[in-house]
Motif scaffolding. Structure first.
Motif, PDB file in Angstrom:
ATOM      1  N   LEU A   1      36.121  13.661 -40.981  1.00  0.00           N
ATOM      2  CA  LEU A   1      35.520  12.693 -40.068  1.00  0.00           C
ATOM      3  C   LEU A   1      35.235  11.354 -40.738  1.00  0.00           C
ATOM      4  O   LEU A   1      34.860  10.394 -40.064  1.00  0.00           O
ATOM      5  N   GLY A   2      35.379  11.301 -42.052  1.00  0.00           N
ATOM      6  CA  GLY A   2      35.136  10.045 -42.763  1.00  0.00           C
ATOM      7  C   GLY A   2      33.683   9.814 -43.123  1.00  0.00           C
ATOM      8  O   GLY A   2      33.312   8.704 -43.520  1.00  0.00           O
ATOM      9  N   ALA A   3      32.841  10.839 -43.004  1.00  0.00           N
ATOM     10  CA  ALA A   3      31.423  10.668 -43.308  1.00  0.00           C
ATOM     11  C   ALA A   3      31.150  10.711 -44.812  1.00  0.00           C
ATOM     12  O   ALA A   3      30.213  10.065 -45.297  1.00  0.00           O
ATOM     13  N   VAL A   4      31.929  11.493 -45.544  1.00  0.00           N
ATOM     14  CA  VAL A   4      31.794  11.605 -46.995  1.00  0.00           C
ATOM     15  C   VAL A   4      33.183  11.707 -47.595  1.00  0.00           C
ATOM     16  O   VAL A   4      34.151  12.061 -46.914  1.00  0.00           O
ATOM     17  N   ASP A   5      33.274  11.383 -48.885  1.00  0.00           N
ATOM     18  CA  ASP A   5      34.529  11.605 -49.596  1.00  0.00           C
ATOM     19  C   ASP A   5      34.371  12.853 -50.473  1.00  0.00           C
ATOM     20  O   ASP A   5      33.342  13.528 -50.439  1.00  0.00           O
ATOM     21  N   GLU A   6      35.380  13.154 -51.263  1.00  0.00           N
ATOM     22  CA  GLU A   6      35.331  14.363 -52.090  1.00  0.00           C
ATOM     23  C   GLU A   6      34.176  14.310 -53.078  1.00  0.00           C
ATOM     24  O   GLU A   6      33.509  15.318 -53.322  1.00  0.00           O
ATOM     25  N   THR A   7      33.912  13.136 -53.639  1.00  0.00           N
ATOM     26  CA  THR A   7      32.830  13.004 -54.614  1.00  0.00           C
ATOM     27  C   THR A   7      31.480  13.299 -53.981  1.00  0.00           C
ATOM     28  O   THR A   7      30.681  14.093 -54.500  1.00  0.00           O
TER      29      THR A   7
ATOM     30  N   HIS B   1      31.790   3.786 -36.918  1.00  0.00           N
ATOM     31  CA  HIS B   1      32.018   4.435 -38.209  1.00  0.00           C
ATOM     32  C   HIS B   1      30.684   5.010 -38.682  1.00  0.00           C
ATOM     33  O   HIS B   1      29.705   4.280 -38.843  1.00  0.00           O
ATOM     34  N   ARG B   2      30.633   6.312 -38.899  1.00  0.00           N
ATOM     35  CA  ARG B   2      29.432   6.976 -39.399  1.00  0.00           C
ATOM     36  C   ARG B   2      29.714   7.519 -40.791  1.00  0.00           C
ATOM     37  O   ARG B   2      30.727   8.186 -41.005  1.00  0.00           O
ATOM     38  N   PHE B   3      28.799   7.283 -41.723  1.00  0.00           N
ATOM     39  CA  PHE B   3      29.055   7.690 -43.104  1.00  0.00           C
ATOM     40  C   PHE B   3      27.749   7.703 -43.892  1.00  0.00           C
ATOM     41  O   PHE B   3      26.755   7.053 -43.522  1.00  0.00           O
ATOM     42  N   VAL B   4      27.750   8.458 -44.978  1.00  0.00           N
ATOM     43  CA  VAL B   4      26.628   8.438 -45.917  1.00  0.00           C
ATOM     44  C   VAL B   4      26.755   7.175 -46.761  1.00  0.00           C
ATOM     45  O   VAL B   4      27.793   6.938 -47.389  1.00  0.00           O
ATOM     46  N   SER B   5      25.710   6.368 -46.766  1.00  0.00           N
ATOM     47  CA  SER B   5      25.754   5.113 -47.523  1.00  0.00           C
ATOM     48  C   SER B   5      24.907   5.155 -48.795  1.00  0.00           C
ATOM     49  O   SER B   5      25.167   4.412 -49.736  1.00  0.00           O
ATOM     50  N   HIS B   6      23.875   6.018 -48.821  1.00  0.00           N
ATOM     51  CA  HIS B   6      22.993   6.069 -49.993  1.00  0.00           C
ATOM     52  C   HIS B   6      22.595   7.515 -50.286  1.00  0.00           C
ATOM     53  O   HIS B   6      22.362   8.299 -49.360  1.00  0.00           O
ATOM     54  N   VAL B   7      22.501   7.829 -51.541  1.00  0.00           N
ATOM     55  CA  VAL B   7      21.835   9.035 -52.011  1.00  0.00           C
ATOM     56  C   VAL B   7      20.858   8.595 -53.090  1.00  0.00           C
ATOM     57  O   VAL B   7      21.261   8.075 -54.144  1.00  0.00           O
ATOM     58  N   LEU B   8      19.572   8.761 -52.808  1.00  0.00           N
ATOM     59  CA  LEU B   8      18.527   8.386 -53.755  1.00  0.00           C
ATOM     60  C   LEU B   8      17.947   9.641 -54.387  1.00  0.00           C
ATOM     61  O   LEU B   8      17.616  10.601 -53.679  1.00  0.00           O
TER      62      LEU B   8
ATOM     63  N   GLY C   1      32.467  -4.949 -50.568  1.00  0.00           N
ATOM     64  CA  GLY C   1      33.725  -4.547 -49.956  1.00  0.00           C
ATOM     65  C   GLY C   1      33.801  -3.085 -49.575  1.00  0.00           C
ATOM     66  O   GLY C   1      34.808  -2.646 -49.011  1.00  0.00           O
ATOM     67  N   GLU C   2      32.768  -2.311 -49.859  1.00  0.00           N
ATOM     68  CA  GLU C   2      32.748  -0.890 -49.533  1.00  0.00           C
ATOM     69  C   GLU C   2      31.332  -0.505 -49.102  1.00  0.00           C
ATOM     70  O   GLU C   2      30.448  -0.315 -49.944  1.00  0.00           O
ATOM     71  N   PRO C   3      31.081  -0.385 -47.776  1.00  0.00           N
ATOM     72  CA  PRO C   3      29.729  -0.053 -47.301  1.00  0.00           C
ATOM     73  C   PRO C   3      29.367   1.415 -47.454  1.00  0.00           C
ATOM     74  O   PRO C   3      28.201   1.777 -47.327  1.00  0.00           O
ATOM     75  N   ARG C   4      30.348   2.276 -47.721  1.00  0.00           N
ATOM     76  CA  ARG C   4      30.062   3.690 -47.881  1.00  0.00           C
ATOM     77  C   ARG C   4      29.508   3.968 -49.275  1.00  0.00           C
ATOM     78  O   ARG C   4      29.698   3.193 -50.215  1.00  0.00           O
ATOM     79  N   GLY C   5      28.803   5.083 -49.393  1.00  0.00           N
ATOM     80  CA  GLY C   5      28.190   5.415 -50.663  1.00  0.00           C
ATOM     81  C   GLY C   5      29.209   5.784 -51.722  1.00  0.00           C
ATOM     82  O   GLY C   5      30.038   6.677 -51.513  1.00  0.00           O
TER      83      GLY C   5
END
Length: 515
Positions: free
Chosen positions: A252-258, A442-449, A471-475
């Motif tokens: 869905l594009g919310a997270v990448d493999e990392t 577009h829904r995605f994780v942008s921060h992990v604190l 240039g990259e709003p995703r986390g």
């Protein structure tokens, strides 16, 4: 022999498929059903327009359903079925539906013969099937709402009075569709039918009780209001992503493999995680995915206002204790509390006494925040929850606000201290909505604190493990967490954090990109 117009698993007369959606066009007392291509489905209808803008061009045969006829058949079948149920003394829901199908088929056959005499030509199988499906929906499902509930692309159904209905699609803009009732009174009756059909017969909708909250058969949440508004308003929030894991969130594009690997390791390492973000950005979907990282035989509780996590029905977990809060029956006790009311706070307190490995709260939005933080502070770890917050940096202030609203003796300092001691990670979910400029959502994780304890200013200290870059709003990775050893111990591959762009194959395709 006349063909059975109602399939054992009825195909809705306006059900969308992967290839076609359907446009309903008002034709007198009925609606014309036209399968059309979804290519132009983003075309927005103007509010208050006399006619509805089609979702695409149609050149296919049309089938008209007269809902006044469908309503009359429904009443007749309902009366006959009620008599048979009464005389039989015992007829379960499945038997009722099966018998209802047979009675509908008979009634439609009578109608078809009458129409054939009237117009001198027989009805088509398609006309019979469309009418039978419409009657079945009215009697056993959600009536004229059902085609929208059957469409997996629909995210929200917004009803502003019976004659104004809008659909929110998952990644495109809002579209106006045909009415779902002939009057506000008919709309209200449909809502009361839904309440009875979903086992909540004590809930009504009237001037005396103008609010209605329901969980529909598919898990959708319905909220209706009338009496205090000029017309009946209904909002139905659907769960488009019900059974999902982190691999599905990657698709869905919310997270990448990392990010997926990192979050999976955090769950397996029994870290306390709070998922936050604005409304409708995908917090609950991400929480469902994280639950799939809990061992199937681990015993934990899900605590919710309405069941939305579905951990007890996903055929993956075998030891889930699902708990759902309950509204009062309207009466008040001497302490001012509603009779029969069971709050999330009540459920959390009970869950903490059941020797569970984790407690998962679908959404923290009130005084239950105190019990949640105590569980995170005192328990073994691995607890999860969601909370609303507009930006990642205000999460602690949001927690403090809920603390201050909970009890008189709660303080901001206590809220900060318990958050610092209890939380391990805060995961912020963002949405970029470009539907108004012909783009997508577009829904995605942008921060992990990572929460690392109390800071010098009396607030919790954090490390930005994942955050956007120019240039990259995703986390994407920014640094290693202080608890890296714990994550490595459960199999997290550290090298994934060494790529400053993460595992995204290319930057997010936005029409407007901030610097």
């Amino acid at each position: 022999m006349r063909a059975n117009p109602l399939h054992p698993d009825p195909v809705m007369h306006a059900k969308s498929t992967a290839e076609h959606t359907v446009m309903l066009k008002r034709t007198g007392s009925g609606f014309t059903v036209s399968p059309v291509s979804p290519v132009a489905s983003a075309a927005r209808s103007q509010a208050g327009a006399a006619s509805l803008r089609p979702l695409g061009e149609a050149r296919l045969p049309q089938i008209t359903v007269d809902y006044r006829v469908a309503g009359e058949i429904k009443k007749g079948v309902a009366d006959r079925l009620a008599q048979e149920i009464k005389s039989s003394g015992r007829m379960g829901p499945e038997s009722q539906a099966q018998r209802g199908r047979a009675l509908i088929n008979e009634a439609v056959a009578v109608w078809s013969d009458a129409i054939a005499v009237e117009r001198g030509a027989s009805t088509t199988k398609g006309e019979d099937a469309a009418l039978a499906s419409a009657v079945y929906d009215m009697l056993f499902r959600a009536g004229r709402l059902q085609p929208h509930l059957d469409d997996d692309r629909v995210e929200n159904i917004l009803i502003n009075g019976y004659d104004e209905v809008w659909l929110d699609y998952g990644d495109s803009e809002r579209v106006r569709v045909a009415p779902v009732a002939e009057s506000d009174e008919e709309l209200q009756e449909m809502l009361r039918d839904l309440a009875r059909r979903n086992g909540q017969s004590e809930r009504t909708l009237s001037t005396a009780d103008p609010f209605l909250a329901l969980r529909l058969a598919d898990g959708s949440r319905l909220q209706a209001v009338t009496g205090v508004t000029p017309k009946t308003f209904v909002t139905i929030r659907r769960h488009r992503v019900k059974d999902v894991d982190l691999a599905g969130m990657m698709e869905l594009g919310a997270v990448d493999e990392t990010l997926a690997s990192f979050l999976a390791a955090a769950v397996r390492a029994e870290k306390n995680i709070m998922i936050t973000g604005e409304q409708a950005v995908g917090k609950t979907s991400l929480l469902r995915a994280l639950l799939k990282e809990i061992d199937p035989d681990e015993r934990f509780a899900t605590i919710e206002t309405e069941f939305e996590l579905f951990a007890h029905t996903n055929e993956f977990h075998r030891q889930v204790v699902p708990m759902e809060s309950r509204e009062s029956n309207g009466e008040r006790g001497a302490d001012g509390r509603g009779a029969g009311e069971i709050t999330l706070l009540d459920l959390i307190h009970r869950a903490l006494r059941m020797s569970l490995s984790r407690v998962v709260v679908g959404e923290v939005r009130g005084q239950e925040i105190v019990a949640m933080m105590q569980a995170m502070t005192n328990g073994k770890g691995g607890n999860l929850c969601t909370i609303h917050a507009r930006r990642p940096e205000i999460v602690f202030d949001r927690i403090a606000e809920l603390y201050l609203l909970a009890q008189d003796n709660m303080t901001e300092q206590l809220a900060y201290r318990q958050a610092a001691n209890g939380l391990d990670f805060i995961v912020f979910v963002s949405m970029r909505d470009e539907t108004r400029i012909e783009g997508k959502r577009h829904r995605f994780v942008s921060h992990v604190l990572e929460v690392t304890g109390m800071g010098e200013n009396g607030r919790p200290a954090t490390n930005r493990i994942f955050a956007p870059r120019p240039g990259e709003p995703r986390g994407v990775p920014h640094m290693h967490p202080a608890c890296l050893e714990d994550l490595v111990r459960v199999g997290f591959p550290v090298h994934l954090l060494d790529n400053p762009r993460g595992s995204w194959p290319h930057p997010l395709d936005l029409r407007v990109m901030a610097g």
